[in-house]
Design a protein around this motif. Structure first.
Motif, PDB file in Angstrom:
ATOM      1  N   ASP A 295       0.917  -1.371  -0.016  1.00 28.23           N
ATOM      2  CA  ASP A 295      -0.024   0.124   0.136  1.00 28.23           C
ATOM      3  C   ASP A 295       0.857   1.105  -0.035  1.00 28.23           C
ATOM      4  O   ASP A 295       0.616   2.121   0.711  1.00 28.23           O
ATOM      5  CB  ASP A 295      -0.770  -0.034   1.176  1.00 28.23           C
ATOM      6  CG  ASP A 295      -2.006  -1.127   1.293  1.00 28.23           C
ATOM      7  OD1 ASP A 295      -2.802  -1.070   0.487  1.00 28.23           O
ATOM      8  OD2 ASP A 295      -1.564  -2.172   1.685  1.00 28.23           O
ATOM      9  N   HIS A 297       0.749   3.349  -2.481  1.00 29.62           N
ATOM     10  CA  HIS A 297      -0.020   4.318  -3.146  1.00 29.62           C
ATOM     11  C   HIS A 297       0.649   5.390  -4.013  1.00 29.62           C
ATOM     12  O   HIS A 297       0.206   6.632  -3.603  1.00 29.62           O
ATOM     13  CB  HIS A 297      -1.319   4.720  -2.025  1.00 29.62           C
ATOM     14  CG  HIS A 297      -2.108   3.583  -1.893  1.00 29.62           C
ATOM     15  ND1 HIS A 297      -3.168   3.510  -2.530  1.00 29.62           N
ATOM     16  CD2 HIS A 297      -2.087   2.688  -0.866  1.00 29.62           C
ATOM     17  CE1 HIS A 297      -3.933   2.593  -2.169  1.00 29.62           C
ATOM     18  NE2 HIS A 297      -3.444   1.855  -1.084  1.00 29.62           N
ATOM     19  N   ASP A 332      -1.142  -2.622  -3.976  1.00 24.91           N
ATOM     20  CA  ASP A 332      -1.308  -1.351  -3.948  1.00 24.91           C
ATOM     21  C   ASP A 332       0.190  -0.477  -4.103  1.00 24.91           C
ATOM     22  O   ASP A 332       0.053   0.576  -3.178  1.00 24.91           O
ATOM     23  CB  ASP A 332      -2.307  -0.768  -2.710  1.00 24.91           C
ATOM     24  CG  ASP A 332      -3.621  -1.231  -2.959  1.00 24.91           C
ATOM     25  OD1 ASP A 332      -3.995  -1.866  -4.178  1.00 24.91           O
ATOM     26  OD2 ASP A 332      -4.501  -0.995  -1.929  1.00 24.91           O
ATOM     27  N   HIS A 422      -3.043  -9.809  -0.781  1.00 26.36           N
ATOM     28  CA  HIS A 422      -3.044  -8.054  -0.526  1.00 26.36           C
ATOM     29  C   HIS A 422      -4.088  -8.023   0.516  1.00 26.36           C
ATOM     30  O   HIS A 422      -3.807  -7.087   1.535  1.00 26.36           O
ATOM     31  CB  HIS A 422      -3.495  -7.588  -2.060  1.00 26.36           C
ATOM     32  CG  HIS A 422      -3.726  -6.014  -1.588  1.00 26.36           C
ATOM     33  ND1 HIS A 422      -2.780  -5.357  -1.365  1.00 26.36           N
ATOM     34  CD2 HIS A 422      -4.933  -5.256  -1.898  1.00 26.36           C
ATOM     35  CE1 HIS A 422      -3.242  -4.129  -1.119  1.00 26.36           C
ATOM     36  NE2 HIS A 422      -4.627  -4.142  -1.404  1.00 26.36           N
ATOM     37  N   HIS A 485      -3.655  -3.941   2.686  1.00 27.10           N
ATOM     38  CA  HIS A 485      -4.839  -3.396   2.179  1.00 27.10           C
ATOM     39  C   HIS A 485      -5.472  -2.609   3.197  1.00 27.10           C
ATOM     40  O   HIS A 485      -5.897  -1.577   2.387  1.00 27.10           O
ATOM     41  CB  HIS A 485      -5.830  -4.655   1.837  1.00 27.10           C
ATOM     42  CG  HIS A 485      -6.993  -3.979   1.349  1.00 27.10           C
ATOM     43  ND1 HIS A 485      -7.197  -3.178   0.204  1.00 27.10           N
ATOM     44  CD2 HIS A 485      -8.433  -4.120   1.844  1.00 27.10           C
ATOM     45  CE1 HIS A 485      -8.581  -2.985   0.031  1.00 27.10           C
ATOM     46  NE2 HIS A 485      -9.176  -3.471   0.979  1.00 27.10           N
ATOM     47  N   HIS A 487      -4.341  -0.872   5.655  1.00 30.44           N
ATOM     48  CA  HIS A 487      -3.345   0.219   6.174  1.00 30.44           C
ATOM     49  C   HIS A 487      -3.253   0.169   7.602  1.00 30.44           C
ATOM     50  O   HIS A 487      -3.038   1.376   8.231  1.00 30.44           O
ATOM     51  CB  HIS A 487      -3.949   1.584   5.604  1.00 30.44           C
ATOM     52  CG  HIS A 487      -3.931   1.843   4.065  1.00 30.44           C
ATOM     53  ND1 HIS A 487      -3.787   2.973   3.278  1.00 30.44           N
ATOM     54  CD2 HIS A 487      -4.086   0.610   3.117  1.00 30.44           C
ATOM     55  CE1 HIS A 487      -3.938   2.723   2.212  1.00 30.44           C
ATOM     56  NE2 HIS A 487      -3.877   1.339   2.158  1.00 30.44           N
TER      57      HIS A 487
HETATM   58 FE   LIG Z   1      -4.193   0.267  -0.025  1.00 31.06          FE
END
Ligand SMILES: [Fe+2]
Ligand SMILES: [Fe+2]
Length: 540
Positions: A295, A297, A332, A422, A485, A487
């Motif tokens: 993640d 991002h 992610d 994930h 996923h 966080h």
């Molecule tokens: Fe995420």
């Protein structure tokens, strides 16, 4: 916790004007190593009654037991509150005014239990990489998405988990088919003539009396079941915690035949057996470590770029970083484009390929001795249906020296078996099980292990690809189980498996703020593959 210790805690809570409601709330509080943060969060939020839900909410406001404290520069917990009920605001947090952050060097806390250099003795550059992939869907997806494929996927799931139940001696007697039991329902209508069935669950509801109603279906037919809470059941028992749609379980019991439609009264419910797992270890000559993150991002306005620089600096300078041979990124990696309505206004990089380009640039900062493994997640540019294949070759071109795999991926590093997923289905577990909340993703991971399935529910929040063999079944118990996923961050153990919920590199989003969810960003989880010692390194 012994009674005396609980009595002391209760005294502290009462002195703080707090009342604990119910056994579940008490058990949750008993699991905490320290309750001062909980008391502080409750007082700041004007909460007096501590139901289980209220405790969970309070715990989203404080660092959990298992994570290490954020460094003093980010006093998140001290400023967090729930919304004032009078205010009509959905936003409960008062965030600190954000100035331009001054980067301090990463905290080095050697000699602590969770950060002892002696536990991580090898130099990663002295050890050759040894990655063995056991399962990755990339290039192997055969489904056409037809009804027949969906049937074979579920039939395979039923077969695999039924075999686990039988081989693991989890059932009290040989299971019979639902239709055979139904045909002989008159005979099996008392406790003395119980039968056992194995099938897929379709959850109905809890009745007013607190009984869980569901259907169980095998290849032959569907039978309506009722499950009562057994005496002394833990809060994880399905009668209290619930079941997930499309779980495979065994049920023992008898039919109740009265004026209403006959149903099956479940006296015992059987999940696939999960004994104490004995972990494999890398040899002493290969005592390198693996780092876990997900993640990131990249492309989002809330990507924490200065903290990333801090991590890269740590990799260049810290002795522990020299032991890190593998860096596993569990999905992610980028924020993606068009993932949710209105995403564009949250994007600093609006082009998908530029996002992947920037991620590649950021990962270039890692030292040469680190081997990268990259899985996709639900924000990535691959099909969302799981199992997901690896990122497109066109995207991969931008990366020198990374191993791209699908999601989930079952692989070994120096003989240590790792299951990386994930974690999209955590959304379904939060909706389906009473025990699981977004602030406790480890309980979703526990639930996955206990039912031996990563994402059971068809038609929920997790899109699934109906492959003829259901590869979302956890057929081999991993030594290390990793998800991301949601966080959060967690490192712990469940029946011998090291459980890692890897951290994110994205700060709290508007959406999370609206929901009152506080992420735990910028923590790198490092696991020694020889000793299984873990370290959580904060960069926030
Ligand atoms: Fe995420
Ligand atoms: Fe995700």
């Amino acid at each position: 916790m012994v009674d005396g210790e609980w009595a002391e805690r209760q005294r502290q809570l009462t002195a703080a004007g707090l009342l604990v409601l119910g056994k579940a709330a008490q058990e949750r509080i008993q699991r905490l190593s320290d309750i001062s943060s909980l008391i502080e969060a409750a007082q700041r939020s004007n909460v007096v009654m501590l139901s289980e839900r209220a405790v969970e909410e309070m715990l989203t406001l404080v660092p959990s037991d298992q994570t290490i404290d954020a460094p003093p520069s980010t006093p998140r917990s001290e400023q967090a509150t729930l919304p004032d009920p009078e205010s009509q605001s959905t936003i409960g947090r008062t965030l600190a005014p954000v100035g331009t952050p001054v980067l301090a060097p990463p905290v080095r806390r050697y000699g602590l239990d969770h950060y002892n250099l002696d536990d991580f003795p090898m130099q990663a550059k002295d050890v050759d990489a040894e990655i063995e992939i056991h399962f990755d869907i990339t290039g192997r997806s055969t489904t056409e998405g037809k009804l027949q494929d969906i049937r074979s996927c579920f039939s395979d799931r039923l077969h695999q988990i039924r075999q686990m139940l039988i081989a693991g001696r989890a059932l009290p007697r040989r299971p019979i088919s639902a239709s055979e039991a139904w045909r002989n329902r008159q005979r099996h209508s008392s406790r003395d003539y119980e039968v056992t069935l194995v099938g897929l669950v379709s959850v109905d509801k809890w009745s007013k009396g607190g009984y869980l109603w569901f259907d169980i279906e095998d290849d032959s037919m569907q039978v309506r079941c009722m499950l009562k809470e057994p005496t002394g059941a833990s809060s994880f028992h399905p009668s209290l915690d619930g079941l997930m749609n499309d779980d495979v379980v065994g049920v023992s019991g008898h039919f109740v035949i009265g004026n209403r439609d006959p149903y099956f009264s479940v006296s015992d419910i059987h999940m696939p057996p999960l004994g104490m797992h004995s972990k494999a270890a890398a040899s002493e000559a290969e005592a390198v470590s693996a780092a876990f993150l997900s993640d990131v991002h990249v492309g989002s306005k809330t990507f924490l770029a200065p903290q990333w620089e801090k991590m890269i600096e740590w990799f260049r300078t810290d002795p522990l970083a020299r032991t890190v041979k593998y860096f596993v990124l569990s999905g992610d990696g980028v924020d993606g484009v068009g993932i949710y309505p209105g995403q564009e206004r949250h994007l600093a990089i609006k082009d998908l390929f530029n996002q992947y380009g920037e991620l590649a640039r950021l990962l270039e900062g890692l030292p040469d001795w680190v081997d990268l493994m990259i899985l996709p997640g639900n924000h990535d540019a691959v099909r969302p249906a799981e199992p997901q294949p690896a990122l497109d070759p066109e995207v991969q071109q931008g990366y020198s020296d990374a191993v791209f795999v699908g999601n989930p991926c079952d692989f070994s590093l120096h003989g240590v078996r790792i299951l990386s997923y994930h974690g999209k289905s955590i959304d379904d577990f939060v909706a389906g099980l009473r025990s699981v909340t977004y602030s406790s993703p480890e309980l979703a991971m526990r639930a996955m292990m206990e039912r031996r399935h990563l994402a059971p529910s068809w038609g929920g929040k997790t899109p699934l690809s109906p492959e003829p063999e259901d590869r979302m079944v956890i057929s081999t118990v991993p030594d290390i189980f990793v998800t991301g996923h949601v966080h959060g961050h967690y490192v712990g153990n469940h029946k011998g498996t090291t459980m890692v919920h890897s951290s994110t590199w994205q700060d709290q989003t508007d959406y999370q703020r609206m929901l009152g969810f506080q992420p735990k960003p910028c923590i790198l989880t490092v696991v020694n593959l020889h000793t299984h010692a873990t370290a959580s390194i904060p960069f926030a």
